[in-house]
Design an enzyme around this catalytic site. Structure first.
Site, PDB file in Angstrom:
ATOM      1  CG  ASN A   5      26.902  52.638  27.157  1.00 61.37           C
ATOM      2  OD1 ASN A   5      27.364  52.973  26.240  1.00 61.37           O
ATOM      3  ND2 ASN A   5      25.451  53.145  27.236  1.00 61.37           N
ATOM      4  NE  ARG A  47      24.766  50.048  23.618  1.00 62.99           N
ATOM      5  CZ  ARG A  47      24.325  51.414  23.203  1.00 62.99           C
ATOM      6  NH1 ARG A  47      24.794  52.355  23.829  1.00 62.99           N
ATOM      7  NH2 ARG A  47      23.635  51.430  22.487  1.00 62.99           N
ATOM      8  CG  HIS A  93      17.631  50.099  20.470  1.00 61.14           C
ATOM      9  ND1 HIS A  93      16.649  50.634  19.843  1.00 61.14           N
ATOM     10  CD2 HIS A  93      18.266  50.912  21.051  1.00 61.14           C
ATOM     11  CE1 HIS A  93      16.923  52.006  19.864  1.00 61.14           C
ATOM     12  NE2 HIS A  93      17.895  52.235  20.597  1.00 61.14           N
ATOM     13  NE  ARG A 145      19.396  58.113  16.078  1.00 59.60           N
ATOM     14  CZ  ARG A 145      19.789  56.996  16.827  1.00 59.60           C
ATOM     15  NH1 ARG A 145      19.147  56.047  16.663  1.00 59.60           N
ATOM     16  NH2 ARG A 145      20.274  57.345  18.044  1.00 59.60           N
ATOM     17  CD  GLU A 163      19.373  49.313  26.339  1.00 57.32           C
ATOM     18  OE1 GLU A 163      18.904  50.258  26.871  1.00 57.32           O
ATOM     19  OE2 GLU A 163      19.854  49.142  25.299  1.00 57.32           O
TER      20      GLU A 163
END
Ligand code: AMP
Length: 405
Positions: free
Chosen positions: A7, A90, A179, A240, A383
């Site tokens: 990643n 990823r 996601h 956010r 993940e």
């Protein structure tokens, strides 16, 4: 078979090496502060941790240092990088081009590059990781696993914005959702736990981490999701804002003379929990709330109110909900946030058991009351494991002869 998952961010590379048949992790680590004065590598093999501080000029050096640790005479877990059969990468944005994990070749790289305008912060770093890893692990197969891919099953009613048609048809402005790897992983785990076929399972999956999103999964496929054209939309997150009336943006520009970049920074980096109460760490906010801090209380009320509204909306969208799933740092660990997000939803068939909610354990756990129509599950996301498994599937489907498993 050994599969490496990478990643790659703008200044860091997270990695995990799996023995995929065993589903075991051989090594895990992170290369940080790439390009800065002092860089750092943290590498763990089981309980044995190694940390090194050194300048890491670029991603190429970062991956070579990682490779040196993986093959180290003392702490190494492989003798030769050629033992790594495949590398799963990823990739944040696959646009409408990629609805599946994809074997990487020059054409795929070109398309990921074309998608940079849609993910200017993420895709360049992901690409850099891919290009360098293809040199360092030149004998391995490389597979891209996209955050957006799972959401490509959404129908137009979910993914279109009500703005003039050409912004979609000519410029690709639509909901993409993110996601996806996590939502797909926990939806599969939920179906497995319920002993139902995934293609007949309806779940609402709430990924509540520093970034947060919630997805309505119908018959195993994404039907709707809270993040949108970018990961800024939807739930309130660490920094956010989540959903916002777009007129706020014009007002900020007109009233305060803020540039698009300043507004972008404000909404992405200075808003959310941080903007409301000065911290983006849920643990810290929960402690402050327990000590009577009003800002922290407000932040948590807003945070869970937004989640609750989405659960209601997605219950309506799905018609029948088999399970509501909580995952990621906050979803897996905060009983209070789970409880507040479900409070008052009994009429929708969602009823949480306070005792079970307080001690869910660390694998798939049911935390609903005995008469709750909907199961409420806490499922740790993984993940990296899903990227490794998806990478394996690509090899099995397309390269059976080249990569027997
Ligand atoms: P993630 O992005 O999935 O790593 O999640 C990060 C978020 O999870 C941060 O806001 C953490 O404060 C939160 N988190 C981690 N552990 C806990 C915990 N035990 N209780 C509450 N929040 C937690």
């Amino acid at each position: 078979m050994k599969i490496l998952v990478i990643n790659s961010g703008s200044s860091s590379i997270k990695y995990r090496l799996f023995d995929i048949e065993e589903k075991s992790v051989l090594a895990v680590g992170i290369v940080e502060r790439i390009g800065l004065e002092t860089g750092r590598i943290k590498h763990a093999v089981g309980q044995q941790e190694t940390a090194r501080e050194l300048r890491i000029a670029d991603h190429g050096q970062g991956l070579r240092e990682m490779n040196a640790l993986l093959t180290d005479a003392e702490i190494g877990v492989i003798a030769d990088p050629a033992e790594i059969t495949a590398v799963g990468h990823r990739v944040v944005h696959g646009g409408e081009k990629f609805s599946q994990p994809t074997r990487i070749d020059a054409e795929v790289i070109a398309v990921i590059r074309e998608l940079i305008p849609l993910a200017p912060l993420h895709n360049p770093a992901n690409l850099q990781g891919i290009e360098v890893a293809m040199q360092v692990f030149s004998q391995a197969a490389h597979v891209a696993v996209f955050d957006t891919a799972f959401h490509q099953t959404m129908p137009p009613a979910s993914y279109r914005y009500a703005i003039p048609d050409n912004y979609y048809t000519e410029h690709g402005i639509r909901v993409y959702g993110f996601h996806g790897t996590s939502h797909a992983y926990v939806a599969e785990k939920a179906a497995e736990h319920l002993d139902q076929s995934l293609s007949e399972t309806n779940v609402i999956t709430a990924h509540l981490g520093n970034g947060a999103s919630i997805t309505a999964v119908k018959n195993g496929q994404s039907l709707d999701t809270s993040m949108g054209f970018s990961p800024l939309a939807g739930l309130i997150m660490g920094t956010r804002s989540g959903d916002l009336d777009p007129a706020v943006v014009f007002y900020m520009a007109d009233k305060f003379g803020m540039s698009p970049e300043e507004i972008n920074q404000t909404l992405n980096k200075k808003s959310g929990l941080l903007g409301i109460c000065g911290s983006n760490d849920a643990r810290d906010i929960l402690e402050r709330q327990a000590a009577g801090d009003e800002q922290a209380k407000l932040a948590l009320e807003m945070y869970t109110w937004r989640i609750k509204k989405y659960i209601g909306a997605y219950t309506a969208a799905l018609g029948r909900v088999d399970a509501l799933v909580f995952t990621a740092g906050i979803g897996e660990n905060s009983a209070y946030i789970r409880q507040q997000s479900c409070a008052g939803l009994e009429n929708l068939g969602i009823a949480l058991d306070a005792n079970k909610n307080n001690a869910p354990g660390n694998s798939v756990a049911e935390i609903q009351t005995n008469d709750s129509r909907v199961k409420i599950l806490v499922i740790p996301t993984n993940e990296e494991l899903r990227i490794a498994v998806e990478t394996l599937k690509v090899l099995q489907e397309k390269n059976v002869q080249q990569f027997p498993v």
